[in-house]
Design a protein around this motif. Structure first.
Motif, short mmCIF file in Angstrom:
data_model
loop_
_atom_site.label_atom_id
_atom_site.label_comp_id
_atom_site.label_asym_id
_atom_site.label_seq_id
_atom_site.Cartn_x
_atom_site.Cartn_y
_atom_site.Cartn_z
N UNK A 184 -7.24 0.42 -2.56
CA UNK A 184 -8.45 0.60 -3.34
C UNK A 184 -9.27 -0.66 -3.53
N UNK A 185 -9.13 -1.61 -2.63
CA UNK A 185 -9.85 -2.89 -2.73
C UNK A 185 -11.20 -2.76 -2.02
N UNK A 186 -12.09 -1.98 -2.62
CA UNK A 186 -13.37 -1.65 -2.00
C UNK A 186 -14.25 -2.87 -1.78
N UNK A 187 -14.25 -3.81 -2.70
CA UNK A 187 -15.07 -5.01 -2.52
C UNK A 187 -14.62 -5.79 -1.29
N UNK A 188 -13.33 -5.80 -1.03
CA UNK A 188 -12.81 -6.48 0.16
C UNK A 188 -13.24 -5.73 1.42
N UNK A 189 -13.20 -4.40 1.38
CA UNK A 189 -13.66 -3.62 2.54
C UNK A 189 -15.13 -3.88 2.83
N UNK A 190 -15.94 -3.97 1.80
CA UNK A 190 -17.37 -4.25 1.98
C UNK A 190 -17.54 -5.65 2.59
N UNK A 191 -16.77 -6.61 2.11
CA UNK A 191 -16.84 -7.98 2.65
C UNK A 191 -16.42 -7.99 4.12
N UNK B 37 -4.47 -2.08 10.84
CA UNK B 37 -3.47 -1.71 9.84
C UNK B 37 -3.73 -2.45 8.53
N UNK B 38 -4.12 -3.70 8.63
CA UNK B 38 -4.44 -4.47 7.43
C UNK B 38 -5.63 -3.85 6.70
N UNK B 39 -6.66 -3.48 7.44
CA UNK B 39 -7.84 -2.87 6.83
C UNK B 39 -7.46 -1.54 6.17
N UNK B 40 -6.63 -0.74 6.85
CA UNK B 40 -6.16 0.51 6.26
C UNK B 40 -5.42 0.23 4.95
N UNK B 41 -4.56 -0.76 4.97
CA UNK B 41 -3.77 -1.11 3.78
C UNK B 41 -4.67 -1.52 2.62
N UNK B 42 -5.69 -2.30 2.93
CA UNK B 42 -6.63 -2.75 1.90
C UNK B 42 -7.37 -1.54 1.31
N UNK B 43 -7.76 -0.62 2.17
CA UNK B 43 -8.41 0.60 1.70
C UNK B 43 -7.48 1.44 0.85
N UNK B 44 -6.25 1.58 1.28
CA UNK B 44 -5.26 2.37 0.54
C UNK B 44 -5.00 1.76 -0.84
N UNK C 94 0.83 -1.21 0.00
CA UNK C 94 0.00 0.00 0.00
C UNK C 94 0.86 1.26 0.00
N UNK C 95 1.89 1.26 0.79
CA UNK C 95 2.79 2.42 0.85
C UNK C 95 3.50 2.64 -0.49
N UNK C 96 3.76 1.57 -1.21
CA UNK C 96 4.44 1.66 -2.50
C UNK C 96 3.46 1.92 -3.65
N UNK C 97 2.16 1.97 -3.36
CA UNK C 97 1.17 2.21 -4.39
C UNK C 97 0.85 0.99 -5.23
N UNK C 98 1.12 -0.18 -4.70
CA UNK C 98 0.81 -1.43 -5.40
C UNK C 98 -0.47 -2.03 -4.84
N UNK C 99 -0.93 -3.08 -5.47
CA UNK C 99 -2.15 -3.74 -5.02
C UNK C 99 -2.03 -5.25 -5.20
N UNK C 100 -3.02 -5.96 -4.70
CA UNK C 100 -3.10 -7.41 -4.85
C UNK C 100 -4.52 -7.75 -5.28
N UNK C 101 -4.74 -8.94 -5.81
CA UNK C 101 -6.10 -9.35 -6.18
C UNK C 101 -7.01 -9.46 -4.95
#
Length: 109
Positions: free
Chosen positions: A81-88, A72-79, A46-53
């Motif tokens: 942009x994994x919105x579907x994961x945040x909703x889940x 911190x994990x939830x923040x990272x997921x939000x950063x 997240x800090x590097x601007x990367x993402x995962x599936x």
């Protein structure tokens, strides 16, 4: 020097800091960090601007539900942009909170 440092890094923030520095030199580092600490792995990405599936993120959520750094994990997921994961996560929050509470009780026992 990384292999010499790793055994003495016993906290996630230490691993994160090391791997953020290593990212400046080696873009292929994340696989190793993922094996060591999945929460730190997500934070560094997240800090590097990367993402995962999304599927990988949900797997990490499942593994880390009892981790004290779950926020911190939830923040990272939000950063990332994994919105579907945040909703889940939000939909499963009572279950995840219960798992966190059980982990705290086990740790205090």
């Amino acid at each position: 020097m990384k292999s010499e440092l790793l055994p003495s890094l016993d906290q996630g923030w230490m691993l994160s800091r090391l791997f953020l520095r290593l990212a400046e030199l080696d873009a292929d580092f994340p696989d190793e960090l993922e094996r060591l600490d999945s929460v730190s792995y997500c934070y560094v990405l997240a800090k590097l601007g990367r993402t995962i599936p999304n599927e990988k993120a949900m797997s990490i959520v499942e593994q880390s539900a009892g981790d004290e750094r779950f926020g911190l994990l939830v923040w990272s997921i939000g950063k990332m942009g994994l919105w579907e994961v945040l909703v889940a996560i939000q939909q499963r929050l009572p279950e995840l909170e219960e798992r966190r509470f059980a982990a705290l009780m086990q740790h205090d026992a």
